[in-house]
Design a protein around this motif. Structure first.
Motif: not given
Length: 500
Positions: A367-374, A378-382, A408-415, A417-422
């Motif tokens: 759900e977070v990934f879906r929102r941050y892609e949006g 929109e140009g509001t990610l930052q 796995g998608r977060i590790t490849r693409e999350g950067r 979209f401001k989404i990270g993984l520990v």
């Protein structure tokens, strides 16, 4: 500073110093060598004996002492012909002119004195803007009075790996990091508290004791304490993607899940659990075998504690966490909202299965990934906060077979979209190269398994090839931080969470 030796050999990869008698250097200890314009910091990576005496004489003398044939000591303790040679590996080169530093590209002079490092030698390190305290600098087994911080946004956006064997302090480090993150209120972090050790209970200190816990901490549990959230999740909010890497699914079973999702939308789990012989015959004509559906019913029934419905009956959840209807339908979105507001969200995993907790985390991060892609479109990610998830089942859900799940998608693409993984793990060797290459910071704690050490060394941002035995000897709380945001591998000690 105390002189501990003098440079007598080596090359750009490692120098050799003759140790001063009585210095007693140890593996991992830091030493400083200076020239007119530069200061170099090295780490002790190997030690051996040296002598200027003829081998036969040494062996004869050793035999006489062992056998007791000549009780007198032939060589005095201060004999300069017997000494220790210490190999020191370069960490960082600092300019005395402007305080700038970089990975070493030069060498100090021959016979330069080597001195023990002190906290003052690291004054060139500045505190970052979004500081996250990881521990204190360490020289061998000695802790220096110098706090080490990393920039939280950099660290989380480019992912972090915490690797160690059991009992070396992984969970303590996670608690310290979360405590620091809560100071900011601008990093959303999701964590599954499998052993109920992060939130805290009774008199045991936990994140609930943080001075900003009322604003920056949200806790979900089957039996929540006053003021916290009831963990109740509607299965209408679970997607087939959330099961990848958690359930072992064959291609045929994955296809069947997708078919039910297309046919029944958010009620796909409920309809799959309902026995309907007529529907199963229709699906067989579409290539979905009855044995596939029955196998899925068993797996989903065990995972979500669902009692299968006989023909004409309604399936129902026997567990208090999940519901097939509308109860808990907002939970996934509520957790995603809290993460967007910079909260640390803990899901109590002590009263649910690991698989159950991972499914919930997967649904939230999807759900977070879906929102941050949006937001990016929109140009509001930052304008959005950095969001991350702490994954203590890293090898299992990031392994070769499960690269298609949200983690796995977060590790490849999350950067992007401001989404990270520990990722927290004992077994780095089963994580694919592609994923390891996308993890920017690796916090390496003690590990006695040679294969795991080698995997960590090979995938680290800095060259750690000289540190294998140093890593093997790391004790509880000790680690080496290797990051794309640091110009050298940093040895630290993370204090006990209870001492913060």
């Amino acid at each position: 500073m105390e002189v501990v030796g003098s440079v007598v050999g080596g090359n750009n990869a490692a120098l050799v110093i003759r140790e001063k008698k009585g210095a007693e250097l140890e593996l991992g200890e830091l030493v400083v060598v200076e020239s007119e314009a530069k200061k170099y910091i090295f780490m002790v990576s190997a030690m051996e004996f040296g002598t200027l005496l003829e081998e036969g004489r040494l062996l004869t003398s050793a035999g006489s002492m062992v056998e007791g044939t000549r009780p007198r000591i032939e060589f005095p303790e201060d004999d300069l012909r017997i000494f220790r040679k210490v190999r020191i590996t370069p960490l960082v080169e600092i300019s005395k002119v402007d305080g700038s530093y970089r990975a070493p590209r030069s060498m100090p002079h021959f016979l330069s004195p080597a001195k023990r490092a002190s906290s003052e030698d690291f004054s060139f390190l500045k505190r970052p803007r979004n500081e996250i305290f990881l521990g204190k600098l360490r020289s061998g087994g000695s802790v220096l009075d110098f706090d080490y911080y990393m920039d939280g946004e950099q660290m989380l956006s480019h992912h972090t790996l915490i690797a160690a064997q059991t009992g070396r302090g992984k969970s303590n480090l996670v608690k310290v990091m979360l405590w620091e993150i809560m100071n900011h209120g601008k990093f959303g972090m999701l964590v599954l508290d499998v052993h109920n050790e992060y939130f805290g209970s009774g008199a045991n200190k936990g994140l609930k004791n943080h001075p900003k816990a009322d604003r920056n901490l949200v806790y979900y549990s089957k039996s929540p304490p006053p003021g916290q959230k009831k963990l109740k999740v509607s299965l209408k909010t679970i997607d087939p993607e959330d099961l990848l890497g958690i359930l072992e699914l064959s291609p045929a079973q994955e296809g069947a899940l997708q078919l039910y999702r297309r046919e029944f939308s958010h009620d796909w789990i409920k309809e799959l659990m309902r026995e309907d012989p007529q529907r199963e015959k229709e699906y067989e004509r579409k290539g979905v075998q009855g044995v596939t559906i029955r196998s899925l019913r068993r797996k989903l029934g065990n995972l979500f504690k669902i009692r299968c419905a006989m023909e004409g009956e309604e399936p129902c959840c026997e567990d208090d966490v999940f519901d097939l209807e509308g109860f808990g339908e907002s939970t996934i979105k509520d957790i995603a909202d809290a993460l967007e507001r910079g909260r640390v969200v803990i899901i109590d995993g002590s009263s649910i299965s690991d698989d159950t907790g991972l499914v919930i985390m997967s649904a939230v991060m999807r759900e977070v990934f879906r929102r941050y892609e949006g937001y990016k479109d929109e140009g509001t990610l930052q304008e959005r906060v950095q969001v991350g998830v702490i994954l203590e089942e890293a090898p299992r859900v990031l392994g070769e077979l499960y690269g298609g799940n949200i983690f796995g998608r977060i590790t490849r693409e999350g950067r992007k979209f401001k989404i990270g993984l520990v990722a927290v793990t004992q077994m780095v060797s089963v994580i694919p190269d592609e994923i390891l290459a996308n993890i920017g910071t690796k916090i390496i704690m003690g590990n006695e398994m040679a294969r795991e050490r080698q995997r960590l060394i090979e995938s680290s941002p800095q060259d750690l090839s000289q540190y294998e035995q140093v890593i093997a000897g790391l004790e509880k709380g000790e680690s080496i931080v290797s990051s794309i945001f640091s110009k050298f591998p940093v040895p630290i000690y993370t204090p006990l969470f209870e001492e913060l």
